[in-house]
Design an enzyme around this catalytic site. Structure first.
Site, PDB file in Angstrom:
ATOM      1  N   ARG A 231      17.976  30.156 -34.256  1.00  0.00           N
ATOM      2  CA  ARG A 231      18.165  30.868 -32.995  1.00  0.00           C
ATOM      3  C   ARG A 231      16.817  31.187 -32.377  1.00  0.00           C
ATOM      4  O   ARG A 231      15.879  31.578 -33.096  1.00  0.00           O
ATOM      5  CB  ARG A 231      18.895  32.198 -33.225  1.00  0.00           C
ATOM      6  CG  ARG A 231      20.398  32.087 -33.023  1.00  0.00           C
ATOM      7  CD  ARG A 231      20.742  31.796 -31.557  1.00  0.00           C
ATOM      8  NE  ARG A 231      22.122  31.457 -31.340  1.00  0.00           N
ATOM      9  CZ  ARG A 231      22.706  30.281 -31.555  1.00  0.00           C
ATOM     10  NH1 ARG A 231      22.028  29.269 -32.019  1.00  0.00           N
ATOM     11  NH2 ARG A 231      23.975  30.098 -31.291  1.00  0.00           N
ATOM     12  N   GLU A 260      17.310  29.934 -22.806  1.00  0.00           N
ATOM     13  CA  GLU A 260      17.619  28.512 -22.650  1.00  0.00           C
ATOM     14  C   GLU A 260      18.353  28.292 -21.331  1.00  0.00           C
ATOM     15  O   GLU A 260      19.190  29.125 -20.963  1.00  0.00           O
ATOM     16  CB  GLU A 260      18.482  28.038 -23.823  1.00  0.00           C
ATOM     17  CG  GLU A 260      17.754  28.188 -25.153  1.00  0.00           C
ATOM     18  CD  GLU A 260      18.566  27.682 -26.350  1.00  0.00           C
ATOM     19  OE1 GLU A 260      19.724  27.242 -26.148  1.00  0.00           O
ATOM     20  OE2 GLU A 260      18.035  27.706 -27.464  1.00  0.00           O
ATOM     21  N   HIS A 279      17.925  22.362 -28.089  1.00  0.00           N
ATOM     22  CA  HIS A 279      19.095  22.921 -28.781  1.00  0.00           C
ATOM     23  C   HIS A 279      20.092  21.818 -29.155  1.00  0.00           C
ATOM     24  O   HIS A 279      21.251  21.829 -28.720  1.00  0.00           O
ATOM     25  CB  HIS A 279      19.768  23.998 -27.925  1.00  0.00           C
ATOM     26  CG  HIS A 279      20.593  24.962 -28.740  1.00  0.00           C
ATOM     27  ND1 HIS A 279      20.720  26.276 -28.425  1.00  0.00           N
ATOM     28  CD2 HIS A 279      21.342  24.786 -29.867  1.00  0.00           C
ATOM     29  CE1 HIS A 279      21.513  26.883 -29.307  1.00  0.00           C
ATOM     30  NE2 HIS A 279      21.906  25.981 -30.195  1.00  0.00           N
TER      31      HIS A 279
HETATM   32  C1  MLT Z   1      25.896  27.317 -32.788  1.00  0.00           C
HETATM   33  O1  MLT Z   1      25.560  28.495 -32.741  1.00  0.00           O
HETATM   34  O2  MLT Z   1      26.987  26.984 -33.238  1.00  0.00           O
HETATM   35  C2  MLT Z   1      24.976  26.258 -32.306  1.00  0.00           C
HETATM   36  O3  MLT Z   1      23.695  26.751 -32.080  1.00  0.00           O
HETATM   37  C3  MLT Z   1      25.529  25.495 -31.150  1.00  0.00           C
HETATM   38  C4  MLT Z   1      25.687  26.279 -29.895  1.00  0.00           C
HETATM   39  O4  MLT Z   1      25.081  27.314 -29.718  1.00  0.00           O
HETATM   40  O5  MLT Z   1      26.472  25.888 -29.037  1.00  0.00           O
END
Ligand code: MLT
Length: 318
Positions: A231, A260, A279
Site C-alpha cells: 500500500r 493514485e 498498481h
Molecule cells: C487490493 O487491495 O486488493 C489490491 O491492491 C488491488 C486493488 O486495490 O484494487
C-alpha cells in the site's frame, strides 16, 4: 428492485451475477465522483476497488445503502467507522489477489536486482549499457519480509528456491507460526539492519503509515533495496526519493503510491535506481475475474439472504 452502484471497473462476470439476481445496476465504473455522488442515495449495494473513496461525506449521502463490497483486500480507502455508524456492512475479498500480488512482488525483486526496466529503457534509447547496469544475485542474500501473512508467505514460498536467507517481522505472528529453517522471525529494527531486500506486506493503518521513513532508511544497508506491492503511505515517498538520490539505500521497486494515480511531479519518477509500476499487483486476468465474482456473490448473498462473508465491521452491535 434493489440497486447496486459500481464505481470502479470489475470483470463482466460480476455484473452477470448481480443481473441474474434481479438487481438494477448503476454502472459508474468509469465515472468521476461528481457523477456517481448524485446516484449514491439510490444505491442499496456499492461495489468498489481502490479507485473509489467512500469517505464520511459520501457515506452520509447513502441513505439506502446496506453494503459496501470491496473487490480486493485493501480497505484503507473506506471510512469503515462512518459506514458502521450508518448501519452499512463493509466486506472485502481477502484471498483472491494473494497469488497475483505475490507473483508481482517476485517480479519486482528480480527487476530491481537486475536492472530489467533500466536495461529495456536504455535499449529503446539506442544505448548498450551492459557495464553500467550490473546487478546483484539473490543467492545467499537476506530477504526481510515485513508482514508474514498470506501474501508475505506466498512470496517466501516462491523465493525459497533462490537460496535466500529469509527473515520476517509481523506484529501478530511469532516464531511458533513458522519453521525457523524457512523463516526466522526478528524485530523490525533487526530486519531493517540485516536485509539486502525488504518487501512490505502489511496493510496501511495508523501504525504502518510512514513506517519506512528517512530514519529507517538510514538503518538499512547502503546496498539494500526495498519493494512495496502492499500500500502507498507505508513508505514516505519524499524520504525514499531522498534516500535513493543520496545513496542511503541502493534501489526501490514501487507498485503502490500514497495518492493514485501519481502526477508528473512525483518525486520517485525518473530516478535511475527506482522502478515503478502503476498498481499492477492484482492486475491479472485471474485476480480481476476472481475479485469480481467474489465481491458480487458476497453483495448478492448479503442483500438477498443477509449472509455475511468477510465482513469487516458489525454495524448491528449495541
Ligand atoms: C487490493 O487491495 O486488493 C489490491 O491492491 C488491488 C486493488 O486495490 O484494487
Amino acid at each position: 428492485m434493489k440497486k447496486i452502484l459500481v464505481t470502479d471497473p470489475i470483470a463482466e462476470s460480476g455484473y452477470t451475477i448481480l443481473r441474474e439476481a434481479g438487481f438494477d445496476i448503476l454502472d459508474y465504473a468509469n465515472s468521476s465522483r461528481e457523477e456517481w455522488i448524485h446516484v449514491l442515495p439510490e444505491a442499496h449495494g456499492w461495489v468498489i476497488r481502490s479507485g473509489t473513496n467512500p469517505d464520511e461525506e459520501a457515506i452520509q449521502k447513502a441513505d439506502n445503502l446496506e453494503i459496501i463490497g470491496r473487490a480486493g483486500v485493501g480497505v484503507d480507502n473506506i471510512d469503515i467507522q462512518a459506514a458502521t455508524r450508518q448501519g452499512i456492512v463493509v466486506m472485502n475479498t481477502p484471498d483472491v489477489n494473494t497469488i497475483s500480488a505475490a507473483e508481482h512482488t517476485v517480479g519486482m525483486i528480480l527487476a530491481v536486482s537486475r536492472n530489467l526496466a533500466q536495461g529495456h529503457e536504455s535499449l529503446n534509447r539506442g544505448q548498450w549499457n551492459r557495464h553500467a547496469l550490473v546487478g546483484t544475485e539473490l543467492f545467499r542474500k537476506t530477504l526481510g519480509i515485513v508482514g508474514c501473512g498470506k501474501i508475505g508467505s506466498e512470496v517466501r514460498k516462491r523465493l525459497q528456491s533462490f537460496g535466500l536467507n529469509m527473515i520476517g517481522y509481523d506484529p501478530f505472528l511469532t516464531q511458533d507460526d513458522f519453521d525457523p529453517s524457512h523463516l526466522k522471525i526478528v524485530d523490525l529494527d533487526t530486519l531493517t539492519r540485516e536485509s539486502d531486500f525488504i518487501t512490505l506486506h502489511v496493510p496501511l493503518v495508523k501504525d504502518t503509515k510512514d513506517l519506512f521513513n528517512v530514519d529507517r532508511f538510514k538503518m538499512m544497508k547502503k546496498t539494500a533495496r526495498i519493494i512495496n506491492v502492499a500500500r502507498g503511505g507505508i513508505i514516505n515517498e519524499s524520504d525514499l526519493a531522498h534516500a535513493l538520490i543520496h545513496g542511503i539505500i541502493a534501489g526501490a521497486a514501487i507498485d503502490v503510491f500514497e495518492n493514485e494515480p501519481i502526477n508528473e511531479n512525483h518525486p520517485l519518477l525518473n530516478l535511475p535506481n527506482c522502478i515503478l509500476t502503476p498498481h499492477l499487483g492484482a492486475s491479472t486476468k485471474e485476480a480481476k475475474e476472481g475479485v469480481s465474482l467474489a465481491v458480487c456473490n458476497q453483495v448478492r448473498d448479503y442483500l438477498v439472504h443477509k449472509n455475511m462473508t468477510f465482513a469487516l465491521n458489525n454495524p448491528f452491535e449495541d
